[in-house]
Design a protein around this motif. Structure first.
Motif, short mmCIF file in Angstrom:
data_model
loop_
_atom_site.label_atom_id
_atom_site.label_comp_id
_atom_site.label_asym_id
_atom_site.label_seq_id
_atom_site.Cartn_x
_atom_site.Cartn_y
_atom_site.Cartn_z
N ALA A 188 -29.52 22.54 38.09
CA ALA A 188 -30.11 21.73 37.56
C ALA A 188 -31.00 21.85 36.12
CB ALA A 188 -31.17 20.97 38.45
N GLN A 189 -31.70 23.80 36.72
CA GLN A 189 -32.11 24.36 35.64
C GLN A 189 -31.87 25.28 34.87
OE1 GLN A 189 -34.47 28.25 37.69
NE2 GLN A 189 -34.91 28.85 35.60
N TYR A 190 -30.65 25.91 35.01
CA TYR A 190 -29.46 26.51 33.97
C TYR A 190 -28.97 25.45 33.07
CZ TYR A 190 -31.17 30.69 35.79
OH TYR A 190 -31.89 31.96 35.32
N GLY A 191 -28.87 23.86 33.97
CA GLY A 191 -27.84 22.93 33.06
C GLY A 191 -29.09 22.69 32.11
N THR A 192 -30.45 22.36 32.32
CA THR A 192 -31.27 21.80 31.32
C THR A 192 -31.88 22.86 30.28
OG1 THR A 192 -32.48 20.21 33.13
CG2 THR A 192 -33.59 21.39 31.44
N ALA A 193 -31.12 24.23 30.72
CA ALA A 193 -31.39 25.24 30.11
C ALA A 193 -30.49 25.03 28.67
CB ALA A 193 -31.72 26.65 30.29
N PHE A 194 -29.24 24.98 29.50
CA PHE A 194 -28.60 24.80 28.35
C PHE A 194 -28.23 23.44 27.48
CE2 PHE A 194 -24.06 23.66 27.47
CZ PHE A 194 -23.44 24.94 26.71
N GLU A 195 -28.32 22.47 27.56
CA GLU A 195 -28.78 21.22 26.84
C GLU A 195 -30.31 21.46 25.87
OE1 GLU A 195 -30.13 17.95 29.60
OE2 GLU A 195 -28.06 18.01 30.48
N ARG A 196 -31.22 22.29 26.52
CA ARG A 196 -31.91 22.68 25.38
C ARG A 196 -31.53 23.45 23.74
NH1 ARG A 196 -36.34 23.52 29.85
NH2 ARG A 196 -37.29 21.51 29.71
N LEU A 197 -30.45 24.28 24.66
CA LEU A 197 -29.65 25.26 23.76
C LEU A 197 -29.08 24.85 22.69
CD1 LEU A 197 -28.72 28.59 25.76
CD2 LEU A 197 -30.68 28.28 23.85
N THR A 198 -28.08 23.56 23.35
CA THR A 198 -27.23 23.22 22.69
C THR A 198 -28.25 22.09 21.45
OG1 THR A 198 -25.70 23.02 24.58
CG2 THR A 198 -25.56 20.87 22.82
N THR A 199 -28.98 21.62 22.15
CA THR A 199 -29.82 20.93 21.06
C THR A 199 -30.26 21.77 19.56
OG1 THR A 199 -30.89 18.72 23.01
CG2 THR A 199 -31.97 19.15 21.20
N ALA A 200 -30.94 23.32 20.46
CA ALA A 200 -31.98 23.84 19.49
C ALA A 200 -30.80 24.60 18.27
CB ALA A 200 -32.15 24.71 19.78
N ALA A 201 -29.62 24.77 18.88
CA ALA A 201 -28.77 25.33 18.15
C ALA A 201 -28.23 24.40 17.16
CB ALA A 201 -26.94 24.55 18.96
#
Length: 124
Positions: A82-95
Protein backbone atom coordinates in the motif's frame (compact mmCIF):
# COMPACT_ATOMS: atom_id res chain seq x y z
CA UNK A 1 15.00 8.83 -16.39
CA UNK A 2 15.23 12.57 -15.75
CA UNK A 3 18.24 12.01 -13.50
CA UNK A 4 19.81 9.84 -16.18
CA UNK A 5 19.26 12.13 -19.16
CA UNK A 6 21.64 14.96 -18.26
CA UNK A 7 24.40 12.52 -17.29
CA UNK A 8 26.99 11.89 -20.01
CA UNK A 9 28.41 8.43 -19.32
CA UNK A 10 28.49 7.49 -23.00
CA UNK A 11 28.91 9.28 -26.31
CA UNK A 12 26.16 11.29 -27.98
CA UNK A 13 25.48 8.57 -30.55
CA UNK A 14 24.88 5.93 -27.90
CA UNK A 15 22.68 8.30 -25.89
CA UNK A 16 20.66 9.17 -29.00
CA UNK A 17 20.09 5.47 -29.85
CA UNK A 18 19.01 4.73 -26.27
CA UNK A 19 16.50 7.59 -26.24
CA UNK A 20 15.18 6.61 -29.67
CA UNK A 21 14.78 3.04 -28.36
CA UNK A 22 12.67 4.35 -25.46
CA UNK A 23 10.37 6.13 -27.91
CA UNK A 24 10.05 2.93 -29.98
CA UNK A 25 9.24 0.91 -26.84
CA UNK A 26 6.55 3.46 -25.97
CA UNK A 27 4.75 2.34 -29.15
CA UNK A 28 4.04 -1.03 -27.52
CA UNK A 29 0.54 -1.20 -26.03
CA UNK A 30 1.71 -2.42 -22.61
CA UNK A 31 4.58 0.09 -22.18
CA UNK A 32 4.08 3.53 -20.64
CA UNK A 33 7.12 5.78 -20.25
CA UNK A 34 6.88 8.96 -18.21
CA UNK A 35 9.66 11.38 -17.33
CA UNK A 36 9.90 13.00 -13.94
CA UNK A 37 11.59 16.42 -14.26
CA UNK A 38 13.86 17.65 -11.49
CA UNK A 39 11.45 20.54 -10.88
CA UNK A 40 8.50 18.20 -10.18
CA UNK A 41 6.85 18.81 -6.83
CA UNK A 42 7.14 15.63 -4.78
CA UNK A 43 5.66 14.79 -1.43
CA UNK A 44 8.14 14.45 1.44
CA UNK A 45 6.63 10.97 1.91
CA UNK A 46 7.94 9.85 -1.50
CA UNK A 47 10.61 7.16 -1.00
CA UNK A 48 14.12 8.27 -1.87
CA UNK A 49 15.21 4.76 -2.89
CA UNK A 50 14.42 3.21 -6.26
CA UNK A 51 11.65 0.62 -6.16
CA UNK A 52 9.76 -1.74 -8.44
CA UNK A 53 6.20 -2.97 -7.89
CA UNK A 54 5.70 -6.53 -9.12
CA UNK A 55 2.02 -7.33 -9.61
CA UNK A 56 1.29 -11.02 -10.04
CA UNK A 57 -1.85 -12.73 -11.32
CA UNK A 58 -2.24 -14.06 -7.79
CA UNK A 59 -2.44 -10.99 -5.47
CA UNK A 60 -0.73 -12.85 -2.61
CA UNK A 61 2.44 -12.90 -4.74
CA UNK A 62 2.58 -9.12 -5.24
CA UNK A 63 5.97 -7.81 -4.13
CA UNK A 64 7.88 -4.56 -3.79
CA UNK A 65 11.60 -4.58 -4.59
CA UNK A 66 13.44 -1.71 -2.90
CA UNK A 67 16.95 -0.92 -4.11
CA UNK A 68 19.34 0.72 -1.68
CA UNK A 69 23.11 1.36 -1.90
CA UNK A 70 23.76 -0.76 1.20
CA UNK A 71 21.31 -3.61 0.55
CA UNK A 72 18.14 -4.39 -1.36
CA UNK A 73 14.93 -5.96 -0.11
CA UNK A 74 11.84 -7.75 -1.34
CA UNK A 75 8.75 -6.71 0.64
CA UNK A 76 5.45 -8.53 0.44
CA UNK A 77 3.36 -7.26 3.32
CA UNK A 78 0.11 -5.40 2.66
CA UNK A 79 1.39 -2.29 4.46
CA UNK A 80 4.46 -2.11 2.21
CA UNK A 81 2.42 -2.78 -0.93
CA UNK A 82 0.00 0.00 0.00
CA UNK A 83 2.82 2.44 0.91
CA UNK A 84 4.74 1.92 -2.32
CA UNK A 85 1.54 1.77 -4.40
CA UNK A 86 0.63 5.22 -3.09
CA UNK A 87 4.18 6.45 -3.75
CA UNK A 88 3.98 5.17 -7.33
CA UNK A 89 0.66 6.95 -7.86
CA UNK A 90 2.19 10.20 -6.56
CA UNK A 91 5.19 9.85 -8.88
CA UNK A 92 2.91 9.13 -11.85
CA UNK A 93 0.84 12.21 -11.04
CA UNK A 94 3.93 14.44 -10.67
CA UNK A 95 5.56 13.15 -13.88
CA UNK A 96 4.95 14.51 -17.35
CA UNK A 97 2.23 12.73 -19.37
CA UNK A 98 3.43 9.45 -20.94
CA UNK A 99 5.31 9.36 -24.22
CA UNK A 100 2.76 9.18 -27.01
CA UNK A 101 4.64 8.73 -30.28
CA UNK A 102 1.51 9.26 -32.39
CA UNK A 103 1.99 12.62 -34.11
CA UNK A 104 -0.91 14.94 -33.39
CA UNK A 105 -0.87 18.52 -34.51
CA UNK A 106 -1.98 19.84 -31.12
CA UNK A 107 0.53 17.62 -29.29
CA UNK A 108 3.30 20.03 -30.22
CA UNK A 109 1.75 22.59 -27.91
CA UNK A 110 1.82 20.30 -24.86
CA UNK A 111 4.53 19.77 -22.31
CA UNK A 112 4.90 16.02 -22.02
CA UNK A 113 7.49 13.25 -21.88
CA UNK A 114 7.83 12.98 -25.67
CA UNK A 115 8.55 16.71 -26.00
CA UNK A 116 11.30 16.39 -23.38
CA UNK A 117 12.76 13.37 -25.17
CA UNK A 118 12.68 15.27 -28.46
CA UNK A 119 14.46 18.18 -26.79
CA UNK A 120 17.13 15.83 -25.46
CA UNK A 121 17.61 14.32 -28.91
CA UNK A 122 17.87 17.79 -30.44
CA UNK A 123 20.61 18.77 -27.99
CA UNK A 124 22.73 15.65 -28.70
Amino acid sequence: MSAACPQQFVGHGVMRRQIEHLVEMARLPHVHIQLLPFKAALSPATPAAAFILFEAEVPELNTVYVEHPVSSAFLGGQAHLAQYGTAFERLTTAALPPIDPAPERESYMRSDSLRLVQHLLYTL
